[in-house]
Structure formats: structure tokens, C-alpha cells
Design a protein around this motif. Structure first.
Motif, short mmCIF file in Angstrom:
data_model
loop_
_atom_site.label_atom_id
_atom_site.label_comp_id
_atom_site.label_asym_id
_atom_site.label_seq_id
_atom_site.Cartn_x
_atom_site.Cartn_y
_atom_site.Cartn_z
N ASP A 211 -45.00 -55.22 -47.26
CA ASP A 211 -46.14 -56.13 -47.26
C ASP A 211 -47.39 -55.26 -47.29
O ASP A 211 -47.74 -54.63 -46.29
N THR A 214 -51.39 -55.95 -44.80
CA THR A 214 -50.75 -57.01 -44.02
C THR A 214 -51.70 -57.89 -43.23
O THR A 214 -51.39 -59.04 -42.95
N ALA A 233 -44.93 -53.09 -43.21
CA ALA A 233 -46.23 -53.71 -43.45
C ALA A 233 -47.33 -52.66 -43.30
O ALA A 233 -47.38 -51.97 -42.28
#
Length: 384
Positions: A211, A214, A233
Motif C-alpha cells: 500500500d 498509506t 504499507a
């Protein structure tokens, strides 16, 4: 009186020189002129002084200062309703709107409050904001500061959001579906894009996902709840990193989601790489606008240009992006598709959703024409 140092606000009070650290999360320069102000200051005079760049250091009742801030806002609203030449293009309308927002922020930012070294406020009827200040600024260091009242109000609002949290249906049923945004980290109040992340077809390999950028950690949490075994993330903002760790811990996902400080990609490759960059090209004017404006589309361009070499065999990238920039004349669809092609990427699928937030149907919004046509998309990308 003029302020001599860019790091402090200096003034005369009771015949003595005074000064305190100038604090501005939005990066506004220290005002060059300071005038003490209290409950006797007429709103019209306050508006004139603030418009001329004079900081009004409040020494009266705290609640009266909040009322004065509202009065300044009403005068700015009236000034903004004066007839002006109609902008010729959506982009001109947008830039005029941003100029008006910038002027509003500058004028309202001239009403300032002194905060003591313990984060207390020594004004009549002042609330206890020490917890909210500590969340935003860190523990008190004993040094007083001066901050715009408007910023203090935003700090209190962020404190309440952090306590209450935001319910995210894509994370499942309550109560284990709340994200708690920290001060300076964009709140995931526009849940429609998370619905796209929750329903897009996953790649065959669900062992790992990234991700990118994030923020609160919400996309990483949605991916983990969908069954991705491990999520990495990334973010560069220290507040976002702390916020994401807090939320991942609250959701009991710390064993499956790792929060990493990185500029876009972590080392290695992944079968799924997700990115929700700021949706509008432009320079952010405030702290929270960093989640809205992407200078020269840096993050978007960096993600698309680097995605192909970061994907594991058979992997795919998900780009979550609104087309509001296209309706505002800031970017064309052809330019976006050209970025994909230059990055050696093809489109597997595009999932679309219309926004549900109040501004999308607000006819009085200066950008109503563009907002009414906005669509948010999740682009599933793969190497050509």
C-alpha cells in the motif's frame, strides 16, 4: 510594530518587549505587524487590519475570539460574492477558487492566540486543549508559542475525529471497523473509493501486497481483511506512519501489516501494489492539502513509472484516482493513458463509482459543475 525574526512573533505589552515562537502547520510566514486585541475590537476594524496583514494577538475572552473569527468569515463571504468577470475555462475557475481560499486562510490566520509552555491557554473561558495540542505537537517543552485561532479550532476538530474514529464499512461490521485519523493525516471520509478496493478482483498470488502512501493505513487494513497474508504499507510523513501504526494496532492486524518509511516503493517486488495518490495536480497550501494536491503529479508519475519493475510475475497494480482533475482542465484522460503506456502498463479493468459526499450535489459549490460529473476509478494495471 514590525516583527524582526522569522522564527518568533515579537510585540510590546505593558511597556515591555515580548516574544514567543511562531507556530504554523501550514507554513505561513510570521506576520510582520502585531496588534493586541480584545473584546472591544470592532469586527469591521479587525477585518481591515487582518486584510492588511496585521496579526491580532487576542487578550480577551476566548469564546469571543471564536465569535470574531466567525464574523471575519462572514465578511470574507460577502466580499467573495461581489460580481467578477466570469472565468473562461474550468481551469481558470479552479485557480480563482484556490486564490479565494488562499486569501481566506491568510485573513482568518491573522487572529492569533498565545499558548503557554504547558499547552495551556491563559484566557477567560479558554477550554483545556492540552491533550489535543500534545497529540498534534508532541509533549510540551516549556516554551510558549503563538498560533492562529483557526488552526487551534482545526486541531480540536482533529482531536475529536481521533477519539471517535470513522466507520469504514469495507472493513466489516462494527465495532471493529473504525479508523482513527491523527492530526495532519487525511481522514478517509470518502468511503466510495474503499468500496472499490474491497471488491476488485485480487491476483492469484495473495501472499503479499504493498500500500503506497498509506496515510491512515485504511487501504492496508482493507487488503488484510480481504485475505492478503502480508501487507507492507509505506509513507514518508511521520504523522501518517504513527497514525497507520496506531490504526493497524487497534484493528489487531499488526502481525500481518508492516508500516515502513519509504518514498513510494519498498525494496523488492510484490504481486499486488496499490496506490491512492493525491487526486489533483498542484501545490498544497495547507497541511491537509498534501493529501489532495500532488505537485506536478509527482506521486502519480512516480508510481506509474516505477510500477512495472516492482511487480512480481503475474502481478498487478491498482491505481485509485478521481477524474476531477480532468473536469477542472488540470489533466486530460489522454495524458493519464499516455503515462500508463510510457510505464509499459496496460489496463486489465477499470472499476468506477460516483462520489457520495455532500459537495458532489452542492449546487452552491464554486466547483459544482466539475464535482457533479466526477467519477472515482480503480485502474487495474499490468505489464504489457
Amino acid at each position: 510594530m514590525d516583527t524582526p525574526d522569522a522564527a518568533v512573533l515579537a510585540w510590546q505589552e505593558g511597556g515591555e518587549p515580548r516574544q514567543a515562537r511562531w507556530r504554523s502547520e501550514s507554513g505561513w510566514p510570521v506576520p510582520k505587524r502585531v496588534q493586541l486585541a480584545d473584546d472591544q475590537l470592532p469586527a469591521d476594524l479587525a477585518y481591515r487590519l487582518a486584510s492588511e496583514g496585521t496579526a491580532l494577538l487576542w487578550r480577551g475572552d476566548f469564546q469571543n475570539a471564536r465569535q470574531l473569527l466567525q464574523a471575519l468569515g462572514r465578511r470574507l463571504d460577502r466580499a467573495g460574492r461581489k460580481p467578477a468577470a466570469a472565468p473562461a475555462t474550468p481551469a481558470e475557475r479552479f485557480y480563482r477558487h484556490r486564490q479565494a481560499q488562499g486569501r481566506r486562510a491568510r485573513v482568518l490566520g491573522m487572529l492569533v492566540i498565545e499558548v503557554e509552555g504547558d499547552h495551556g491557554i491563559a484566557l477567560r473561558r479558554a477550554p483545556d486543549l492540552r491533550e489535543a495540542c500534545a497529540e498534534a505537537w508532541g509533549p510540551p517543552d516549556g516554551q510558549p508559542c503563538v498560533v492562529a485561532l483557526r488552526e487551534l479550532v482545526g486541531l480540536v476538530g482533529a482531536h475529536e475525529w481521533r477519539k471517535k474514529g470513522v466507520e469504514i464499512p469495507a472493513l466489516g461490521p462494527p465495532p471493529a471497523n473504525r479508523i482513527h485519523p491523527h492530526y495532519g493525516v487525511f481522514s478517509p471520509v470518502r468511503g466510495e473509493y474503499l468500496d472499490l478496493v474491497a471488491k476488485a478482483a485480487l491476483p492469484a498470488d495473495t501472499s503479499l501486497a504493498w500500500d503506497i502512501g498509506t496515510g491512515t493505513g485504511v487501504i492496508a487494513a482493507v487488503l488484510a481483511r480481504r485475505g492478503i497474508e502480508r501487507v507492507v504499507a509505506t509513507d514518508l510523513n511521520p504523522r501518517a506512519l504513527a497514525c497507520a501504526r496506531d490504526n493497524i494496532g487497534r484493528l489487531k492486524l499488526a502481525g500481518r501489516v508492516e508500516i515502513v518509511e519509504a518514498d513510494l516503493f519498498p525494496p523488492g517486488t510484490a504481486p499486488l501494489v496499490v496506490c491512492n495518490p493525491p487526486w489533483l495536480p498542484g501545490k498544497p497550501g495547507t497541511l491537509l492539502e498534501q493529501a489532495v494536491y500532488d505537485p506536478d503529479s509527482r506521486m502519480l508519475r512516480g508510481f506509474v513509472a516505477g510500477l512495472r519493475e516492482r511487480l512480481a510475475p503475474g502481478g498487478q497494480g491498482w491505481l485509485v484516482l478521481s477524474d476531477l482533475a480532468e473536469h477542472l482542465g488540470l489533466r486530460t484522460r489522454d495524458e493519464l493513458l499516455a503515462l500508463f503506456a510510457a510505464g509499459g502498463l496496460g489496463v486489465i479493468e477499470r472499476l468506477d463509482v460516483r462520489p457520495r459526499h455532500p459537495k458532489a450535489s452542492d449546487a452552491d459549490d464554486p466547483l459544482a459543475m466539475a464535482r457533479s460529473r466526477e467519477i472515482t476509478s480503480l485502474w487495474r494495471l499490468a505489464p504489457l
